[in-house]
Scaffold this active site. Structure first.
Site: not given
Length: 518
Positions: A199, A423, A462
């Site tokens: 305080h 891919r 492929h």
């Protein structure tokens, strides 16, 4: 401790609704459980609100001192938040230590949480150093863990204030009510905050304004929870504080059904499908506020007409199923399908509670990911510059295809024919179809076999292969068709023929725990 008796103190008290605090903590901990692990406590959130409130009220971070016999006010350069930690001692006794987190005002929530856990871990492990106790500028204590509503703690010299966090409870007049009645009335648990201050240097109005600022932050003002969600990379918006909306011309049950349809139609727009880019995902049609619902409706039951196999559910559980089904790491879009029977078939399988895979299953999935990554890394290192159409960035297709093949064999399908583009084709041939890796390496070195199955000496990406796959009780043949070199190509479709499955044979999968043991 005796020196604290000489500090003249006063205490401010404020009750804060804990509804928003609790609901956002649930969202955060659910996300942490699905990702990095760990758990956020209420004290973590309240402590961070305390640090943020000190930015607006630095007066609470100073302390009283005497210089040359004269009273003085010292304003520290940083916020060093002291944590009161209760530790077990000898002979069943307990001791209280106060150690501090240094420089809290410079931290985001993730850093604050980490520093908080580190200091608590050091305290409980008996590894505290002298510097951990020094320099505390303001303290946080949590007597609420013992069920105490609030307390007036002592204030140590060298500090200007200590904040206490009380128990999280319903108001006393509602503690005899049922959960259903509390949800109907919109009654929230409350948590009591106290500010005990020196305080001599802090006035009551300043302490009261400081607690009011903490109150505002804990109700989400100034994007308090948005900052926390961003620091922890939670990809969704936090729950917002709004007043309860009473029943209107449109019944809330109809609003819940409308919201379920919105998730089925647009839930995929909020899916967390980009692991490299963090952002908080939202869509107006998926916001409960857009449907006239609020956080006060989360614990209320509504008729859902068989959704997720139930006739009535709490809104919280409805949202949990919808977000698990449509807004996690997989986006599902199917409401464009015209056939209601097909949509219902998908809904029965998508709108189910999320079940975390077992540890054995997670290890098996990881082994397939590792195999896919190792294959691509080796090709990139060994055959630099050769055309190969890498699967890099899409390795999850390997455990995905593996699961499809396992289920195919389990459901006694004779054959699965895979048609696919360039891919990732070599990776699928090696880790799914079971083509010998040594043969793939020979093809990279130009040693093509003109007589191999489905091939005639074409380029390596492929070529095709044939093998068999084993499920938990059956075996199915699998093949990846040869893709001839030409400008146009019609992809092969899956050709499945159901019949009695042959006896189980050995599988060509990579060495790992069998999925049958998952």
């Amino acid at each position: 401790m005796n020196a604290s008796l000489a500090v003249p103190t006063a205490t401010s008290v404020r009750a804060v609704p804990a509804k928003l605090l609790a609901d956002n903590r649930v969202v955060i901990n659910n996300q942490l459980r699905r990702t990095r692990g760990g758990k956020i406590s209420f004290t973590h959130l309240i402590g961070f609100a305390l640090v943020k409130a000190l930015i607006d009220f630095p007066v609470m971070n100073r302390h009283y001192a005497e210089e040359n016999g004269r009273p003085a006010v010292v304003q520290p350069d940083h916020v060093n938040l002291g944590l009161a930690i209760d530790l077990p001692g000898k002979n069943g006794q307990r001791s209280l230590v106060v150690v501090s987190i240094k420089g809290c005002e410079t931290m985001n929530f993730a850093q604050f949480w980490s520093a908080y856990e580190d200091i608590v871990r050091k305290a409980r492990g008996g590894n505290l150093q002298a510097e951990d106790f020094a320099g505390t500028s303001i303290s946080l204590t949590n007597p609420g863990t013992l069920g105490t509503n609030h307390s007036v703690p002592r204030l140590m010299q060298g500090q200007g204030a200590i904040v206490g966090v009380g128990a999280m409870e319903y108001p006393a007049e509602f503690q005899g009510a049922s959960e259903e009645r509390l949800a109907e009335f919109g009654v929230s648990k409350i948590i009591t905050l106290t500010s005990t201050y020196d305080h001599r240097i802090i006035q009551g109005a300043e302490s009261g304004d400081f607690l009011r600022r903490m109150h505002q932050l804990l109700l989400g003002e100034d994007r308090f929870y948005d900052e926390i969600f961003a620091a922890l990379r939670v990809p969704y918006e936090p729950v917002r504080w709004v007043k309860d909306i009473p029943e209107g011309a449109v019944d809330k049950t109809a609003r819940v059904i409308e919201m379920i349809d919105a998730y089925r139609t647009r839930g995929h727009l909020m899916a967390d499908t980009d692991p490299l880019n963090y952002r908080q995902r939202r869509h107006p049609d998926l916001d409960v506020l857009s449907h006239g619902l609020t956080l006060w409706d989360l614990d209320r039951e509504f008729a859902v007409g068989g959704f997720a196999g139930a006739e009535r559910m709490k809104l919280r559980d409805v949202l949990g199923v919808l977000r698990d089904a449509y807004c996690r790491t997989i986006g599902t879009e199917y409401m464009h399908i015209a056939d209601p029977a097909q949509r219902a078939w998908l809904q029965e399988r998508i709108e189910v509670p999320h079940q975390k895979p077992s540890a054995a299953e997670q290890k098996y999935i990881l082994s397939k990911l590792n195999a896919a990554e190792a294959f691509e890394t080796f090709l990139q290192t060994k055959y630099v510059g050769q055309k190969r159409f890498s699967l890099e960035g899409g390795e999850t297709v390997i455990p995905l295809l593996d699961a499809v093949l396992d289920k195919s064999a389990e459901h006694e399908l004779d054959e699965v024919v895979i048609g696919m583009p360039h891919r990732g084709r070599l990776n699928v041939l090696a880790n799914i179809v079971g083509k010998p890796i040594s043969q793939i390496f020979r093809e990279f070195e130009g040693n093509l076999d003109p007589g191999q199955a489905h091939g005639s000496g074409d380029v390596k990406y492929h070529l095709g292969a044939r093998a068999s796959t084993s499920g938990c009780s059956a075996t199915a043949r699998r093949s990846c068709r040869w893709r001839p070199t030409r400008r146009t190509w019609r992809p092969w479709t899956r050709c499945w023929r159901a019949s009695s499955a042959p006896s189980r044979t050995s599988s060509t999968r990579a060495t790992a725990a069998s999925p049958c043991s998952r």
